[in-house]
Design a protein around this motif. Sequence first.
Motif, PDB file in Angstrom:
ATOM      1  N   ARG A 361      24.510 -11.485 -77.577  1.00  0.00           N
ATOM      2  CA  ARG A 361      24.128 -12.828 -77.143  1.00  0.00           C
ATOM      3  C   ARG A 361      24.599 -13.867 -78.167  1.00  0.00           C
ATOM      4  N   ALA A 362      24.489 -13.447 -79.442  1.00  0.00           N
ATOM      5  CA  ALA A 362      24.954 -14.396 -80.482  1.00  0.00           C
ATOM      6  C   ALA A 362      26.450 -14.640 -80.361  1.00  0.00           C
ATOM      7  N   GLU A 363      27.168 -13.546 -80.123  1.00  0.00           N
ATOM      8  CA  GLU A 363      28.622 -13.728 -79.971  1.00  0.00           C
ATOM      9  C   GLU A 363      28.919 -14.567 -78.743  1.00  0.00           C
ATOM     10  N   THR A 364      28.161 -14.307 -77.681  1.00  0.00           N
ATOM     11  CA  THR A 364      28.381 -15.085 -76.457  1.00  0.00           C
ATOM     12  C   THR A 364      28.080 -16.545 -76.705  1.00  0.00           C
ATOM     13  N   LEU A 365      26.978 -16.799 -77.390  1.00  0.00           N
ATOM     14  CA  LEU A 365      26.612 -18.178 -77.697  1.00  0.00           C
ATOM     15  C   LEU A 365      27.652 -18.817 -78.613  1.00  0.00           C
ATOM     16  N   GLU A 366      28.130 -18.011 -79.551  1.00  0.00           N
ATOM     17  CA  GLU A 366      29.137 -18.561 -80.476  1.00  0.00           C
ATOM     18  C   GLU A 366      30.406 -18.895 -79.725  1.00  0.00           C
ATOM     19  N   LYS A 367      30.813 -18.034 -78.807  1.00  0.00           N
ATOM     20  CA  LYS A 367      32.014 -18.330 -78.014  1.00  0.00           C
ATOM     21  C   LYS A 367      31.805 -19.577 -77.165  1.00  0.00           C
ATOM     22  N   ALA A 368      30.592 -19.611 -76.579  1.00  0.00           N
ATOM     23  CA  ALA A 368      30.325 -20.794 -75.756  1.00  0.00           C
ATOM     24  C   ALA A 368      30.321 -22.055 -76.601  1.00  0.00           C
ATOM     25  N   LEU A 369      29.787 -21.927 -77.802  1.00  0.00           N
ATOM     26  CA  LEU A 369      29.740 -23.093 -78.677  1.00  0.00           C
ATOM     27  C   LEU A 369      31.149 -23.511 -79.063  1.00  0.00           C
ATOM     28  N   ARG A 370      32.008 -22.558 -79.298  1.00  0.00           N
ATOM     29  CA  ARG A 370      33.389 -22.921 -79.648  1.00  0.00           C
ATOM     30  C   ARG A 370      34.075 -23.568 -78.476  1.00  0.00           C
ATOM     31  N   ARG A 371      33.749 -23.079 -77.287  1.00  0.00           N
ATOM     32  CA  ARG A 371      34.396 -23.731 -76.147  1.00  0.00           C
ATOM     33  C   ARG A 371      33.893 -25.148 -75.984  1.00  0.00           C
ATOM     34  N   TRP A 372      32.611 -25.274 -76.280  1.00  0.00           N
ATOM     35  CA  TRP A 372      32.080 -26.633 -76.127  1.00  0.00           C
ATOM     36  C   TRP A 372      32.623 -27.586 -77.193  1.00  0.00           C
ATOM     37  N   ARG A 373      32.951 -27.078 -78.351  1.00  0.00           N
ATOM     38  CA  ARG A 373      33.415 -27.915 -79.428  1.00  0.00           C
ATOM     39  C   ARG A 373      34.889 -28.268 -79.284  1.00  0.00           C
ATOM     40  N   ILE A 374      35.727 -27.581 -78.611  1.00  0.00           N
ATOM     41  CA  ILE A 374      37.159 -27.823 -78.519  1.00  0.00           C
ATOM     42  C   ILE A 374      37.450 -29.166 -77.875  1.00  0.00           C
TER      43      ILE A 374
END
Length: 377
Positions: A361-374
Motif C-alpha cells: 500500500r505504501a508503494e502504491t501510495l508512493e506511486k500515486a503520489l509521484r503521479r500526482w506530483r508530476i
Amino acid sequence: MLLLVVAALIIEKDVSSSDFCTRKEFARWFVKLCSKFERKKMQRIVPNKLTSGTVQCAFDDVNIDHPDFLYIQSLGESGIISSKLSNSLETLTTGSPSQGNSLFLPDSYLSRFDLVNWKVLVEHPCALEIDQKMLSQNVCILDLRACPDVSPSMLIELMAGENSIISRVFGNTRRLQPHKPVTKAQAAAALTSGRMKEAIQEELNRLEADNQARLSVIAEITEELINRGDIQQQWEEKMKTEQERALEVDNNLQHVLDELANERADREEELAVLLKERAALERKNQELINLRLEVDGMYDRLATENEEVMADQQTLENQLSDMTSKHQAVNEAKSYLEAEKEALTMLRTWVEDEAAHVHERAETLEKALRRWRIPED
C-alpha cells in the motif's frame, strides 16, 4: 380255688378281673368249660371242627374267619342263643335280629341278663313253661318282671334263692339291672356256679387222687430202691463220677491257668515292645515339635520381611505416583508452550502478511503520489 382252676384251664393269663367281659370272650370260656367239664353228654356243648363243604353261619356278623367262630357257632347250633339256625322267632338275647338279620355283636359287653340266661339254659335245659303269676309271686328280682324274654329255666333258677346264680355272682340284690355289663371276675364266678361247681370239684378231687397215687407209687419205689441198696450204689457211682469230673475239671483248670500264664508273658513282651515303640514315637513327636517351632520362626521372619517389602513397594508406588504427576504436569506445560509457540508463529505470519500489505500500500501510495506530483512541474 375253683376260680383259680378256671383261670388256669379256661381263661387267658393276661386277663384283668376288673375289665368288662365281651360277648365273644364269655362265649369262648363258656363253651370251653362245658365241653371240658360237663359230665352229661346231652348237655355238653362241643365245638364242631370245620370240615370241607359249605358252613351256614349262625350269625351274620360272625363269619368263618372270626377267631371265636367255633364257640359262637356252637351256641347258635345248640339253640342257647337265637340265631338263623333256630326254629323259634323269639329273641333270647339283647342282639335282636333286624330286617331278617341275626346278629351276635361279639365285641359288645356281655349284659347281666345274657350271662344268667345262657348259664341257666345249660343248667335247666328241659324246663317247662311256667305261669307268669309264679314270676310275680315267687321271684324277688324287681326289674326282671319287665323283661319279656325271661325263660322258664331262669325262673326255675331264681327259685333256688340264695343258691341261685344271681345270688352267687351279684350277691343279695333285688335289682338285676339286666342291661348292665359284667366284669370278667363276675363272668368267672358265673362259670364256676351251678353244676359246673360240682364238676370242677370232682375234677379237682380226681387230680388230687391221681397226685396222691403218684406220690404213693414214688414213695414205694423209693423205699424199695433203698431196701435193695440201689440208691446207695447209684449215689456212690454218681459220687465217683463227680470226683472224676472234678479231677478232670482241675486238670483243665490247671491247663487253662498255664495257658493264661504263657499268654500273660507274651502280652508283657508285646507290652515292652509297644512301650519302646511309644518312646520312639514320642522322640519323633518331639523332633517334629522342634521342627515346627523352627518353621514357625522362619514363617515369622518371612512375614516380617514381607511386611518390609510391602512397605518398600508402597513407597515406590508413592514415588511413581509423584513422578507420574510431575510428568503429567511437564507434558501439560509442554503442550501449553507448544500452543503458545504455534500462536506466536501464527501471529508472526499475520504480522508479516500485514507488513507486506502495508508495504504494498505504501508503494502504491508512493506511486500515486509521484503521479500526482508530476503535473505540477
